[in-house]
Design a protein around this motif. Structure first.
Motif, PDB file in Angstrom:
ATOM      1  N   ALA A 121      74.560  20.634  -1.780  1.00 42.81           N
ATOM      2  CA  ALA A 121      74.652  21.514  -0.612  1.00 42.81           C
ATOM      3  C   ALA A 121      75.851  21.164   0.237  1.00 42.81           C
ATOM      4  O   ALA A 121      76.354  20.032   0.220  1.00 42.81           O
ATOM      5  N   THR A 122      76.294  22.159   1.013  1.00 47.73           N
ATOM      6  CA  THR A 122      77.210  21.944   2.120  1.00 47.73           C
ATOM      7  C   THR A 122      76.642  22.677   3.327  1.00 47.73           C
ATOM      8  O   THR A 122      75.957  23.697   3.189  1.00 47.73           O
ATOM      9  N   VAL A 126      71.874  23.022   3.086  1.00 48.40           N
ATOM     10  CA  VAL A 126      70.896  21.971   2.788  1.00 48.40           C
ATOM     11  C   VAL A 126      69.500  22.337   3.300  1.00 48.40           C
ATOM     12  O   VAL A 126      68.510  21.690   2.943  1.00 48.40           O
ATOM     13  N   TYR A 129      66.458  22.636   0.971  1.00 44.18           N
ATOM     14  CA  TYR A 129      66.035  21.365   0.379  1.00 44.18           C
ATOM     15  C   TYR A 129      65.112  20.598   1.330  1.00 44.18           C
ATOM     16  O   TYR A 129      64.217  19.871   0.877  1.00 44.18           O
ATOM     17  N   ARG A 130      65.318  20.756   2.629  1.00 45.53           N
ATOM     18  CA  ARG A 130      64.390  20.136   3.578  1.00 45.53           C
ATOM     19  C   ARG A 130      62.994  20.716   3.394  1.00 45.53           C
ATOM     20  O   ARG A 130      61.996  19.984   3.402  1.00 45.53           O
ATOM     21  N   LEU A 149      70.074  14.278  -4.009  1.00 43.59           N
ATOM     22  CA  LEU A 149      70.578  15.264  -3.065  1.00 43.59           C
ATOM     23  C   LEU A 149      72.005  14.877  -2.704  1.00 43.59           C
ATOM     24  O   LEU A 149      72.240  13.870  -2.036  1.00 43.59           O
ATOM     25  N   PHE A 151      75.060  15.939  -0.615  1.00 48.20           N
ATOM     26  CA  PHE A 151      75.257  16.772   0.570  1.00 48.20           C
ATOM     27  C   PHE A 151      76.653  16.566   1.125  1.00 48.20           C
ATOM     28  O   PHE A 151      77.008  15.469   1.550  1.00 48.20           O
ATOM     29  N   LEU A 159      76.168  16.217   9.356  1.00 49.77           N
ATOM     30  CA  LEU A 159      75.179  16.002   8.298  1.00 49.77           C
ATOM     31  C   LEU A 159      73.791  16.367   8.850  1.00 49.77           C
ATOM     32  O   LEU A 159      73.034  15.503   9.279  1.00 49.77           O
ATOM     33  N   ARG A 162      69.870  14.754   8.618  1.00 49.23           N
ATOM     34  CA  ARG A 162      70.101  13.492   7.926  1.00 49.23           C
ATOM     35  C   ARG A 162      68.956  12.501   8.113  1.00 49.23           C
ATOM     36  O   ARG A 162      68.631  11.749   7.186  1.00 49.23           O
ATOM     37  N   PRO A 179      75.308  11.413   0.652  1.00 48.78           N
ATOM     38  CA  PRO A 179      76.222  12.209   1.475  1.00 48.78           C
ATOM     39  C   PRO A 179      77.670  11.999   1.048  1.00 48.78           C
ATOM     40  O   PRO A 179      78.070  10.891   0.691  1.00 48.78           O
ATOM     41  N   GLY A 218      75.292  26.798  -0.407  1.00 46.75           N
ATOM     42  CA  GLY A 218      76.241  26.562   0.670  1.00 46.75           C
ATOM     43  C   GLY A 218      77.514  27.366   0.508  1.00 46.75           C
ATOM     44  O   GLY A 218      77.484  28.520   0.074  1.00 46.75           O
TER      45      GLY A 218
END
Length: 249
Positions: A121-122, A126, A129-130, A149, A151, A159, A162, A179, A218
């Motif tokens: 993701a960007t 994201v 995904y949470r 993940l 990111f 981020l 995070r 990350p 993203g």
């Protein structure tokens, strides 16, 4: 046919300098039945009265083990001069917006038999995904799936969510939060922090078409670059699932 419903704002917080987390409840007394990875559409009018809409992935974790309720949560990026940005900037607690949904098929498939998920993701990409974290935990616990993940963000302040991902990685050894910072590393980076764009980190993960399934969400350029790279690593198109985020005014 998708359901139409009112949402009432009950709280918000800034996730990054230009990204706000918004928490709503349905103002019709109903619960929002959705699959993690889906999105809702917010309906509103331009200043001249022309109707329009914007799509937002759901960030909500519907799992009582995670201590969450039946809220409806989204992350909104603010676009200078954007009509949706003006709508959300003016929205106060207790006020309503009109929505429809849920929509989308960017979801985990319970028929998957892969050994690993690579989630990429960007930005606000994201967010889905949470929402998937409770579902991913079940898969890790039930059939030993590993999850990475990856990111991408400019710096740590960009981020979003995070804290959720760092905590989830700490509590679940089969989940790796990686990350990738395009501008600068944090002062105290984790062992999995990297510099550069996300597609530059794929070689380290050594994607394998025999046991990996990838999700891309993203920036369209990132999605396209990772899609081509993953195909070169041997992943079939069926095992690369994509959703592009395009900012609209």
């Amino acid at each position: 046919m998708a359901d139409h419903f009112p949402l009432k704002l009950v709280g918000s917080r800034m996730l990054a300098p230009s990204v706000r987390h918004l928490e709503f409840t349905r103002d019709d007394g109903q619960a929002l039945d959705f699959i993690p990875g889906q999105f809702i559409q917010v309906h509103f009018n331009y200043p001249d009265g022309t109707p329009t809409k914007r799509s937002y992935s759901l960030a909500t974790q519907h799992d009582h083990a995670f201590g969450v309720n039946d809220s409806v949560e989204i992350a909104v990026s603010f676009v200078p001069g954007g009509a949706a940005s003006a709508l959300f900037t003016a929205l106060d607690d207790g006020q309503q917006i009109q929505c429809s949904g849920p929509y989308g098929r960017f979801c985990l498939n319970d028929k998957d038999q892969n050994a690993r998920y690579i989630l990429i993701a960007t930005g606000t990409g994201v967010t889905p995904y949470r929402a998937m974290l409770p579902q991913l935990k079940q898969l890790m616990d039930s059939r030993g799936v590993e999850v990475v993940l990856l990111f991408g963000a400019r710096s740590e302040e960009d981020l979003i969510y995070r804290e959720d991902f760092y905590k989830f990685a700490e509590d679940n050894p089969k989940f790796r939060f990686m990350p990738s910072f395009s501008r600068k590393l944090p002062e105290n980076p984790t062992a999995d922090a990297r510099t550069g764009y996300v597609q530059e980190q794929l070689a380290e993960l050594a994607p394998n078409g025999a046991h990996d399934i990838a999700y891309l969400c993203g920036n369209p350029n990132m999605v396209d670059a990772c899609f081509e790279a993953l195909k070169e690593f041997g992943l079939s198109v069926h095992h690369i699932r994509r959703e592009k985020y395009v900012s609209s005014k």
